[in-house]
Design a protein around this motif. Structure first.
Motif, PDB file in Angstrom:
ATOM      1  N   TYR A  51       0.816  -1.205   0.000  1.00 11.50           N
ATOM      2  CA  TYR A  51       0.000   0.000   0.000  1.00 11.50           C
ATOM      3  C   TYR A  51       0.856   1.265   0.000  1.00 11.50           C
ATOM      4  CZ  TYR A  51      -5.040  -0.557   0.136  1.00 11.50           C
ATOM      5  OH  TYR A  51      -6.347  -0.727  -0.226  1.00 11.50           O
ATOM      6  N   GLU A  52       1.976   1.240   0.714  1.00  9.03           N
ATOM      7  CA  GLU A  52       2.833   2.429   0.771  1.00  9.03           C
ATOM      8  C   GLU A  52       3.418   2.749  -0.600  1.00  9.03           C
ATOM      9  OE1 GLU A  52       5.706   1.868   3.812  1.00  9.03           O
ATOM     10  OE2 GLU A  52       4.304   2.282   5.442  1.00  9.03           O
ATOM     11  N   ILE A  53       3.897   1.726  -1.310  1.00 11.61           N
ATOM     12  CA  ILE A  53       4.437   1.944  -2.655  1.00 11.61           C
ATOM     13  C   ILE A  53       3.325   2.396  -3.602  1.00 11.61           C
ATOM     14  CG2 ILE A  53       5.534   0.792  -4.628  1.00 11.61           C
ATOM     15  CD1 ILE A  53       6.849  -1.087  -2.528  1.00 11.61           C
ATOM     16  N   TYR A  54       2.177   1.736  -3.479  1.00 14.42           N
ATOM     17  CA  TYR A  54       1.014   2.097  -4.289  1.00 14.42           C
ATOM     18  C   TYR A  54       0.604   3.542  -4.057  1.00 14.42           C
ATOM     19  CZ  TYR A  54      -4.109   2.168  -5.083  1.00 14.42           C
ATOM     20  OH  TYR A  54      -5.381   2.487  -5.439  1.00 14.42           O
ATOM     21  N   ASN A  55       0.639   3.979  -2.804  1.00 13.55           N
ATOM     22  CA  ASN A  55       0.225   5.349  -2.472  1.00 13.55           C
ATOM     23  C   ASN A  55       1.152   6.387  -3.087  1.00 13.55           C
ATOM     24  OD1 ASN A  55      -2.112   4.796  -1.056  1.00 13.55           O
ATOM     25  ND2 ASN A  55      -1.070   4.605   0.904  1.00 13.55           N
ATOM     26  N   VAL A  56       2.458   6.075  -3.194  1.00 13.64           N
ATOM     27  CA  VAL A  56       3.380   7.012  -3.836  1.00 13.64           C
ATOM     28  C   VAL A  56       2.986   7.206  -5.298  1.00 13.64           C
ATOM     29  CG1 VAL A  56       5.760   7.388  -4.572  1.00 13.64           C
ATOM     30  CG2 VAL A  56       5.308   6.508  -2.295  1.00 13.64           C
ATOM     31  N   LEU A  57       2.814   6.101  -6.023  1.00 14.31           N
ATOM     32  CA  LEU A  57       2.426   6.196  -7.431  1.00 14.31           C
ATOM     33  C   LEU A  57       1.030   6.796  -7.565  1.00 14.31           C
ATOM     34  CD1 LEU A  57       3.758   2.723  -8.654  1.00 14.31           C
ATOM     35  CD2 LEU A  57       4.785   4.966  -9.041  1.00 14.31           C
ATOM     36  N   LEU A  58       0.157   6.490  -6.615  1.00 10.88           N
ATOM     37  CA  LEU A  58      -1.202   7.024  -6.639  1.00 10.88           C
ATOM     38  C   LEU A  58      -1.194   8.538  -6.470  1.00 10.88           C
ATOM     39  CD1 LEU A  58      -4.136   5.994  -6.810  1.00 10.88           C
ATOM     40  CD2 LEU A  58      -4.173   6.032  -4.316  1.00 10.88           C
ATOM     41  N   LEU A 252       8.342  10.322   1.283  1.00 10.57           N
ATOM     42  CA  LEU A 252       9.032  10.404   2.564  1.00 10.57           C
ATOM     43  C   LEU A 252       8.514   9.346   3.532  1.00 10.57           C
ATOM     44  CD1 LEU A 252       9.156  14.298   3.032  1.00 10.57           C
ATOM     45  CD2 LEU A 252      11.088  12.784   2.538  1.00 10.57           C
ATOM     46  N   THR A 253       7.210   9.036   3.461  1.00 11.17           N
ATOM     47  CA  THR A 253       6.646   7.986   4.305  1.00 11.17           C
ATOM     48  C   THR A 253       7.225   6.630   3.930  1.00 11.17           C
ATOM     49  OG1 THR A 253       4.576   9.217   4.562  1.00 11.17           O
ATOM     50  CG2 THR A 253       4.492   6.858   5.012  1.00 11.17           C
ATOM     51  N   MET A 254       7.388   6.399   2.621  1.00 12.32           N
ATOM     52  CA  MET A 254       7.990   5.149   2.171  1.00 12.32           C
ATOM     53  C   MET A 254       9.451   5.065   2.624  1.00 12.32           C
ATOM     54  SD  MET A 254       7.849   3.507  -1.661  1.00 12.32           S
ATOM     55  CE  MET A 254       9.243   4.361  -2.354  1.00 12.32           C
ATOM     56  N   LEU A 255      10.156   6.188   2.538  1.00  8.77           N
ATOM     57  CA  LEU A 255      11.538   6.216   3.015  1.00  8.77           C
ATOM     58  C   LEU A 255      11.586   6.027   4.531  1.00  8.77           C
ATOM     59  CD1 LEU A 255      12.982   9.185   0.919  1.00  8.77           C
ATOM     60  CD2 LEU A 255      13.483   6.755   0.643  1.00  8.77           C
ATOM     61  N   GLU A 256      10.566   6.528   5.218  1.00  8.49           N
ATOM     62  CA  GLU A 256      10.478   6.341   6.664  1.00  8.49           C
ATOM     63  C   GLU A 256      10.458   4.856   7.007  1.00  8.49           C
ATOM     64  OE1 GLU A 256       7.254   7.858   9.869  1.00  8.49           O
ATOM     65  OE2 GLU A 256       6.528   6.487   8.340  1.00  8.49           O
ATOM     66  N   THR A 257       9.671   4.065   6.245  1.00  4.24           N
ATOM     67  CA  THR A 257       9.622   2.618   6.484  1.00  4.24           C
ATOM     68  C   THR A 257      11.001   1.994   6.287  1.00  4.24           C
ATOM     69  OG1 THR A 257       7.327   2.536   5.751  1.00  4.24           O
ATOM     70  CG2 THR A 257       8.525   0.456   5.786  1.00  4.24           C
ATOM     71  N   LYS A 258      11.676   2.390   5.227  1.00  8.23           N
ATOM     72  CA  LYS A 258      13.019   1.857   4.972  1.00  8.23           C
ATOM     73  C   LYS A 258      13.971   2.241   6.106  1.00  8.23           C
ATOM     74  CE  LYS A 258      16.791   1.939   1.588  1.00  8.23           C
ATOM     75  NZ  LYS A 258      16.934   0.476   1.552  1.00  8.23           N
ATOM     76  N   ILE A 259      13.830   3.471   6.591  1.00  7.52           N
ATOM     77  CA  ILE A 259      14.725   3.950   7.652  1.00  7.52           C
ATOM     78  C   ILE A 259      14.499   3.187   8.947  1.00  7.52           C
ATOM     79  CG2 ILE A 259      15.197   5.909   9.188  1.00  7.52           C
ATOM     80  CD1 ILE A 259      14.799   7.735   6.745  1.00  7.52           C
ATOM     81  N   TYR A 260      13.222   3.121   9.387  1.00  7.06           N
ATOM     82  CA  TYR A 260      13.025   2.500  10.702  1.00  7.06           C
ATOM     83  C   TYR A 260      13.216   0.987  10.651  1.00  7.06           C
ATOM     84  CZ  TYR A 260       8.021   1.176   9.959  1.00  7.06           C
ATOM     85  OH  TYR A 260       6.836   0.644   9.526  1.00  7.06           O
ATOM     86  N   ILE A 421      10.734   1.485  17.658  1.00  4.92           N
ATOM     87  CA  ILE A 421       9.728   1.847  16.664  1.00  4.92           C
ATOM     88  C   ILE A 421       8.749   2.898  17.182  1.00  4.92           C
ATOM     89  CG2 ILE A 421       8.017   0.083  17.262  1.00  4.92           C
ATOM     90  CD1 ILE A 421       7.632  -0.339  14.213  1.00  4.92           C
ATOM     91  N   VAL A 422       8.698   3.117  18.482  1.00  2.00           N
ATOM     92  CA  VAL A 422       7.831   4.165  19.040  1.00  2.00           C
ATOM     93  C   VAL A 422       8.262   5.548  18.534  1.00  2.00           C
ATOM     94  CG1 VAL A 422       6.942   5.208  21.170  1.00  2.00           C
ATOM     95  CG2 VAL A 422       7.340   2.756  21.068  1.00  2.00           C
ATOM     96  N   GLY A 423       9.515   5.669  18.127  1.00  2.00           N
ATOM     97  CA  GLY A 423       9.986   6.934  17.573  1.00  2.00           C
ATOM     98  C   GLY A 423       9.308   7.299  16.260  1.00  2.00           C
ATOM     99  N   THR A 424       8.729   6.300  15.571  1.00  2.00           N
ATOM    100  CA  THR A 424       8.079   6.573  14.289  1.00  2.00           C
ATOM    101  C   THR A 424       6.815   7.414  14.446  1.00  2.00           C
ATOM    102  OG1 THR A 424       8.999   4.513  13.427  1.00  2.00           O
ATOM    103  CG2 THR A 424       7.212   5.500  12.194  1.00  2.00           C
ATOM    104  N   PRO A 425       5.861   7.052  15.328  1.00  2.00           N
ATOM    105  CA  PRO A 425       4.700   7.936  15.504  1.00  2.00           C
ATOM    106  C   PRO A 425       5.056   9.280  16.132  1.00  2.00           C
ATOM    107  CG  PRO A 425       4.621   6.152  17.083  1.00  2.00           C
ATOM    108  CD  PRO A 425       5.701   5.810  16.110  1.00  2.00           C
ATOM    109  N   VAL A 426       6.130   9.323  16.930  1.00  2.00           N
ATOM    110  CA  VAL A 426       6.572  10.614  17.472  1.00  2.00           C
ATOM    111  C   VAL A 426       6.993  11.530  16.316  1.00  2.00           C
ATOM    112  CG1 VAL A 426       8.307  11.785  18.889  1.00  2.00           C
ATOM    113  CG2 VAL A 426       7.267   9.665  19.697  1.00  2.00           C
ATOM    114  N   GLY A 427       7.698  10.954  15.336  1.00  2.00           N
ATOM    115  CA  GLY A 427       8.059  11.726  14.149  1.00  2.00           C
ATOM    116  C   GLY A 427       6.828  12.204  13.391  1.00  2.00           C
ATOM    117  N   THR A 428       5.795  11.363  13.325  1.00  2.00           N
ATOM    118  CA  THR A 428       4.529  11.751  12.680  1.00  2.00           C
ATOM    119  C   THR A 428       3.895  12.934  13.399  1.00  2.00           C
ATOM    120  OG1 THR A 428       4.133   9.494  11.905  1.00  2.00           O
ATOM    121  CG2 THR A 428       2.215  10.950  12.065  1.00  2.00           C
TER     122      THR A 428
END
Length: 531
Positions: A51-58, A252-260, A421-428
């Protein structure tokens, strides 16, 4: 059409889309929650990666063009230029088809490479099955942009519900069947996401049927339409900045997944454990997206309404529409934000089926995401207002600033073993806080008569805070009585919160009599609420 009728169309369109959203979200819960139990956290992680990859192209394909179509068609319709309405549709259709075909080919042909890029190589089946959806969504967006520009939200609403029903039936059946036949979680996640593609296909046929009738009924007019080149230029001037901002944030959200995921693996966590964490975070994001989805109908409805008022130089009506949208946004988002933050544990236990360490993690993630809802709501409505005024670039800049801040926060926080991984929603949360502040500042500098957004959010916030005190007290009281039923721990405090919030919102006059009068059955609502 009078100003009152236009504002009424805005609120009725919002109400119609909100009802459709409610139905879609219920169906989505019936789809995703059992699906999580069927394919597990790992399979759900593959599902969300696709879905994340799809959302970028979408976003590249559809983020800006429907807004541009809606705004330009609303302006042309207000002036009675129906030949230009036809020209706008035909021009947008050509652009949409080109983008849709390109996006679908990229996602389908390079599904394995995209899965490896996301550090989840087994997600390739889900990515490939979702690929054709990019083209189908582009086709649907062409029709929806046409209808929304005329403030007709019914076809969009019905198509969303139809899409969700087909997704539920086909997706669940395919996931169960494939898992039974192959016992492969990656293949089952691909089967589940195949339901999304089939749902989009059926909804596309429905919209095409409605479009044919509506298009043939457009009034005859003597206006000379702009050339295809000029019309395309007008669409792209509006669409490109919006697309860059939306696609950039999604990228950036897709890159976020790769980062975390990379940072978690770098802490010595196994691939299976990281995938499980990814799945838990994906489920909390699904819950987070539920209330946020009810803000989208407001943004869809206000853009053509505001554009129409501005075209006819009715600035006061435009401002009134914007402030009404802000009040409705607050009424929806504030109780959801405070409620989810306080009820994170029972909600994730019930909806996610978690226990033990997984429940503790889900609770932390959901608490932070709950607070983020109120800031995301402000971002959505302020962005739509600026887009309706023709200021499409500034929100893009603000979004990208917030997105870069988010990536930096995620990189720093998730690399800390005490945060993970709790740092991810804090970043959001930090991202949406920054964008909301920048948008509010931008509106004061760009608009001649900026709406009072914050002032119109204060009373809904106070009502939600009162509700939160009762909800928290009710939850603690049930726990003190020794009640352990997940359903009761969720249902009773929420029911109490609904009653308290409605009473507090009416007492504090968070909703006005004028707003209610413009809703469907407004007179009955006013009498019922004694406004």
């Amino acid at each position: 059409m009078s100003d009152t009728q236009k504002k009424q169309n805005f609120l009725q369109g919002t109400a119609l889309l909100a009802m459709a959203t409610a139905i879609v979200k219920v169906i989505g819960a019936l789809y995703k929650i059992p699906l999580n139990a069927i394919i597990g956290e790992q399979g759900f992680g593959y599902f969300n990666t696709a879905y994340e990859i799809y959302n970028v192209l979408l976003m590249v394909s559809t983020a800006g063009l429907p807004v541009a179509m809606s705004r330009m068609i609303s302006q042309a319709s207000s002036l009675g230029s129906y030949n230009q309405v036809r020209r706008i549709y035909k021009t947008a259709r050509g652009i949409f088809l080109g983008l849709g075909i390109t996006g679908s080919l990229l996602m389908t042909l390079f599904c394995r490479q995209l899965a490896r890029f996301q550090n989840q190589p087994d997600a390739w089946v889900a990515i490939g099955c979702l690929g054709p959806c990019v083209l189908l969504i582009c086709i649907m967006s062409t029709f929806r942009g046409f209808f929304q520009g005329q403030s007709n939200m019914l076809p969009t609403s019905v198509s969303q519900v139809l899409e969700a029903v087909i997704k539920l039936i086909v997706g669940m059946a395919a996931a169960l069947l494939i898992l039974k036949l192959t016992n492969s979680v990656p293949l089952a996640s691909g089967g589940a996401i195949l339901g999304v593609t089939v749902g989009c296909l059926v909804a596309s046929f429905y919209l095409f049927g409605r479009f044919r009738r509506s298009y043939s009924q457009l009034p005859l007019s003597g206006d000379e339409p702009r050339s295809f080149q000029d019309t395309a230029r007008g669409l792209l001037i509006i669409a490109i900045p919006i697309t860059i901002g939306s696609a950039g944030l999604q990228l950036l959200t897709m890159l976020e997944t790769k980062i975390y995921m990379g940072r978690l693996l770098g802490l010595g966590i196994s691939q299976a454990s990281a995938d499980t964490m990814r799945g838990i975070y994906g489920m909390t994001q699904t819950i987070f997206n539920m209330p946020c989805a009810f803000i989208t109908p407001i943004t869809i409805s206000i853009i053509p309404a505001i554009a129409s008022h501005l075209t006819l130089c009715n600035n006061a009506e435009a401002k009134a529409t914007e402030e009404s949208a802000a009040r409705i946004t607050g009424l929806i988002s504030m109780p959801c934000a405070i409620g989810l933050a306080l009820m994170a544990q029972p909600v994730t236990a019930l909806l996610g089926g978690y226990s033990g360490q997984n429940l503790a993690l889900a609770t932390k993630l959901m608490t932070v995401l709950g607070v983020s809802i109120m800031f995301n709501a402000v971002v959505l409505v302020t962005t739509a207002i600026m887009q309706a005024h023709g200021h499409a670039v500034r929100p893009v800049i603000n979004m990208l600033i917030g997105g870069v801040l988010k990536l930096a926060a995620v990189y720093i926080l998730t690399g800390n073993p005490n945060i993970g991984i709790v740092g991810t929603p804090v970043g959001t949360l930090l991202c949406y806080m920054a964008i909301a502040a920048l948008n509010l500042y931008s509106m004061r500098s760009l608009l001649e008569q900026p709406p009072a957004i914050v002032r119109n959010l204060v009373r809904p916030f106070l009502a939600a805070a009162i509700m939160g005190a009762f909800v928290y007290g009710g939850l603690q009281g049930l726990k003190a009585l020794g009640i352990t039923s997940r359903l009761i721990l969720c249902a009773l405090p929420i029911a109490l919160g609904v009653v308290v919030y409605l009473a507090a919102a009416l007492k504090l006059k968070a909703v006005t009599r004028e707003d209610c009068l413009l809703l469907p059955k407004g007179e009955k609502i006013v009498r019922l609420l004694k406004l």
